[in-house]
Design a protein around this motif. Sequence first.
Motif, short mmCIF file in Angstrom:
data_model
loop_
_atom_site.label_atom_id
_atom_site.label_comp_id
_atom_site.label_asym_id
_atom_site.label_seq_id
_atom_site.Cartn_x
_atom_site.Cartn_y
_atom_site.Cartn_z
N ILE B 456 0.85 -1.20 0.00
CA ILE B 456 0.00 0.00 0.00
C ILE B 456 0.88 1.25 0.00
N GLY B 457 2.06 1.14 0.60
CA GLY B 457 2.98 2.27 0.62
C GLY B 457 3.40 2.69 -0.76
N PHE B 458 3.88 1.74 -1.56
CA PHE B 458 4.31 2.17 -2.90
C PHE B 458 3.13 2.33 -3.86
N LEU B 459 1.98 1.76 -3.51
CA LEU B 459 0.77 2.06 -4.28
C LEU B 459 0.43 3.54 -4.16
N PHE B 460 0.52 4.04 -2.95
CA PHE B 460 0.25 5.46 -2.72
C PHE B 460 1.24 6.35 -3.49
N LEU B 461 2.53 6.01 -3.38
CA LEU B 461 3.54 6.84 -4.05
C LEU B 461 3.38 6.81 -5.55
N LEU B 553 -3.77 5.67 3.88
CA LEU B 553 -3.08 5.55 2.59
C LEU B 553 -4.05 5.23 1.47
N ILE B 554 -4.95 4.27 1.72
CA ILE B 554 -5.90 3.89 0.67
C ILE B 554 -6.83 5.06 0.34
N ALA B 555 -7.26 5.77 1.38
CA ALA B 555 -8.16 6.91 1.15
C ALA B 555 -7.48 7.96 0.29
N PHE B 556 -6.23 8.28 0.60
CA PHE B 556 -5.53 9.30 -0.19
C PHE B 556 -5.26 8.80 -1.60
N THR B 557 -4.96 7.52 -1.73
CA THR B 557 -4.73 6.96 -3.06
C THR B 557 -5.98 7.11 -3.91
#
Lengths: 303, 574
Positions: B456-461, B553-557
Amino acid sequence: MVLEVKNISKVFGSRNVLSNVSFSVDRGEIMGFIGPNGAGKTTAIKVILGLLRPADGNVLINGFDVAKNHDKALESVGAIIESPELYPYLSGRENLMQFARIHGVGEERVRECVEIVGLSARIDEKVRKYSLGMRQRLGVAQAILNRPSLLILDEPTNGLDPSGIKELRDMLKMLASQGTAILVSSHLLSELEQVCTSACIIEKGVIIGVQKLDNFVGETAPELEPVNTYAFTVGNIEAAATLLQQKGYQFDIIDNLLFVNSIRSKIPTAVSVLVGEGIELFALEPRKKTLEESYLEVTSNSI
Amino acid sequence: MKFIALIKNELIKLFSHKSTIVIIAIILAVTMLWALIDTSDFEALVSGFEDDDSNLPQTGCYIDSAKKEFEENKLRAENAGIIEGDWRADYYIALQDYTNQYYNCLDAIAYLKDPENNSPSMDFEYKEPEESKRETLIKEYEANAESFRVSIDRFWELIETNDYTSVLEDNSASAEISIKAALEWAKAFRSRLESQNATAEELEVFDLFAEDIEKYAGFVRDAYASGIKNGLKGDPVVHKEAHALSKTLSSLPSSSFSDIIGGDSFMGEYLPQSSSVKDKAAFEEELHHYQLIDADPEHETYTEYLESVREDFVAPLQKAAIVAYAFENGVSEMTCSDSTRNAYRGILTFSLFEFIALFGIFIAGNIVSSEYSRKTINMLVIRPVSRSKILLSKYAACLITVYGVAAAGLLIGWIFCGFRYGFADYFQPYLWFNGESVSNVPYIVWFLGRALLGSIGFLFLTTLAFGFSNLTKNTAVSIIIPAISYTFASAANMIISLISETFATYWPFTYVEFWLCVYNKVPILSQGDGLADVMAMLGMGAEYNLLYGAIVLIAFTALIYFSSLILFKRRDIK
C-alpha cells in the motif's frame, strides 16, 4: 448527413474563438475547410473530435452526439490533427498497431493501409528516423485504419512531395467515391480545388460561406440562380461594355476580354443586345471561378 | 476488449523504453546480490572468531602466560570442532574474554602486593589505588579471578561435551532468579499502591500488569522445561536453533525488567529507589510541580501511565510465549536466529520495496505527461474509447508493471536467500501470540499477506506521481516532487508530529514506508533513531496502528486517482 455541426461556440478566456459555427458534410462529399491563420479551423476540428468542449451547440456524427455518445460517434472517424504526432520510439508498424488494437482491426488491415500510403519499405523502422513526409503518410495510414465513414484531415499535404500530394488526392477521391465523407483543412487552395466538392469558409470564428464548388451559396449572394462568369470575345470592347452597362449587366474587362457576371438565363439577352447593335461576337465561353477567387471575394465582402 | 487493448498498448509503450528495462534489471540484480552477500561472512572469513587479544596484559609478569593460554584456547577450540554459527562459538568468545580478564586480575593482584617490583596493571595505569584500600582490593581481585577461572572451566566443560542441555539448565536457573524477583516486586508494588490510596481503576490496571508478569514467568519456565526435557545433546543444528531461542529468552528479563524494576540486581525484598514505574505519590508530585495536572489530580493520568508500562511489556511477553511454543514444538522462530526467513524479509523490506517505490514514481510520473509533451494525446483521445478508460488503462499498466517487478523481486529474493541461508527454513511456520496462546501459519502465507499490505505504501507513491503527471503534464516535476517527498518523509514527519499530532495522524506520508509492517512496526516512530526515542520518552507523537495507516493511505490513493480522473475527463486538450 454524416457530420452535422450545429451552432458550436468556443471561448478561450475572454476571446470568442468560434461563434455559432454550423455546417454539414454528407456521404461522398469532400469539403474543404478554408480560412486564414487563426480563423478557428483547427479549433473547430478539435471540437468535432471531442478534444475541446464547446460552450454551446453540438456535433453529430452519424447521428451520435460527440459529447454524449463519444465512443459511438467516433467509432468510424479517422483524423489527422495538425502534424500527426506518433511514438518515436516505436516503429511505424507498432504505432499503427497501437491504434489498430483500439479499433479492433487486424494486422492485415494494417498491411493494407501501409501499402496504400506507400510506406512498406520503411514501416518497421523507428518513427524517429522518419522524414516529415513519411510521418505524414503514417498519419494518413492511421486515419484510414478503421475504414472511416468520416475522415477529417487538418493540413494533410504538409511535408508531402508533389507525387505524394497527388497520391493523397487520388486516395481522397477514391474514398469519397466509396461514400466516405471527408473534411479537409488546408492552406493550399489550388490543391483543395482539385479534390473538393464543396468548401466551407471560416474567418474569425464565424462561417462566412459554404460553397459547392460549381456555385456559391453565401450570405452575400442569396439569389436563387447561381451567378457565373462568361468570357465574351468581341470586336469593339468599349461599345460592348457601354451597351451592357446600360442594360444593367455586371462585367470586368481583363486582357481584352469582357467577363460578364450573370445568371445563365440572362446571357442570351446579352448576346442579342450586342449582336443587335452590330457588335461582332467572336467567342463566348463560361468561365468557372477558382476557389481562390471565390475565397477572396467572400472574405473581402465580409470585411 | 478495448480496455484490454488499451492496457496492452500501455505496457508495450512502457517496455519499449530501454530505460524501463535497465531499471528493472538493476532492481532485480541488487536484490539478488543483497540476498547472496552477507558481509558478516566476510568478517568471519577474514578474522575467524572474534579473538580479541587487545585486552590481554601488556605489562607485568603475566604477559607470556596470558598469551600462551590465549593461543592454547584457540587450538583447544579447533580441536573441539567449533564452527562459525555453532552455539559454542558464543561461549568460546566469552571464554577468551574471561581469560583476558583473569590475567588482568592476576596482574592487578601482583601490582597491589608488590608495586615496587611490578608495573601498574591496566586498571591502575592512570590512577593509583589508595593505600588504605589495597587489602580490600586484593581480596576483590582474588575473588574475581577465582570466579573467572570457574567460569572458564565451566565453559570448556560445556564446549567439549557439547552439552547444550546443561546450558539451558544454567540459563533456566538465572532466569528463575529474575522471575522470582519480578513477581515479588509486583506484590510489593501493589501493597505500596494500596498504601498510597490508589483508586480501584489504578489497582485494576496494575493487577493486569502483574498477571502479565505471571504469564511471562510461566512461558519462560515452560520454554526451558521443554528444551531440557527434549534433550538437545548431539545435534548441532538443533543446538543452534535452541541456542538462538535461549539467547532471546535469557535477554528478556534484563531488557524488560530492568526498565521496570531498575536493573537486574534485584534482591527479594528490596524495592527499587529509581524505577521507570514511578512511585505514585512521587509521580503525582512531579505532575503538580510541572503544572501538568490540577490541584485535584485526575487519577486517570496515573492510570494511563500504568497502562503505558503494561503496553511496553507486551513485546517481551509475546516473545516469551512464542519461544516457549517453539521449544515445545521443535520449530524455530525467525526473529531469534539467523534464519532464512528473517534475512528474506530484511532484504526485501529494506532493499526491494524501497527500490520499487522509486520505480513506481518513475513509471507513473511519465506515463500521462509524456503523452502531452509528445502531443500523442490527441491521437489517443480521438479514438472511440472514453477518457475514463484511457486514464484507467494507464493507471492499470503502471500498477501491473510495479507489482510485476515487485513479484519478480520477491521470487528472486526467495531463491537467492534460499541458496545463501538454506531453503528448509522457509517451511518453518510464522508464530504469533494472540494474548492467550500462540498461533501459527505457513510463513509464505504470512509473508505474502504482509507484503501485499506493505505494498500500500508504494501504491500510494505511484498514484501520487500519476496524479502529478496528469495535473502538471510535466514529467520532471511529476517524478521529482514525489521522489523528494518520499526521501525526506521521515524528517518532515518528525517535525509535523511535533507541531500537530492530529495532522500527523491524518498525513499519508506518516505511513508511506508501510512495508515495514513485516516487522510489525508502524513507520516513523519505529525507525529507531534518537529523536523518535526522545519523543516516545516524552510521550509525544500520535498513536499509529497498521489498520489506521492502511485506511489513510488507501483513502488518499483513491482521492488522488479520482481527482485525476475528473480533471482528465473535463480538460480541454488544446
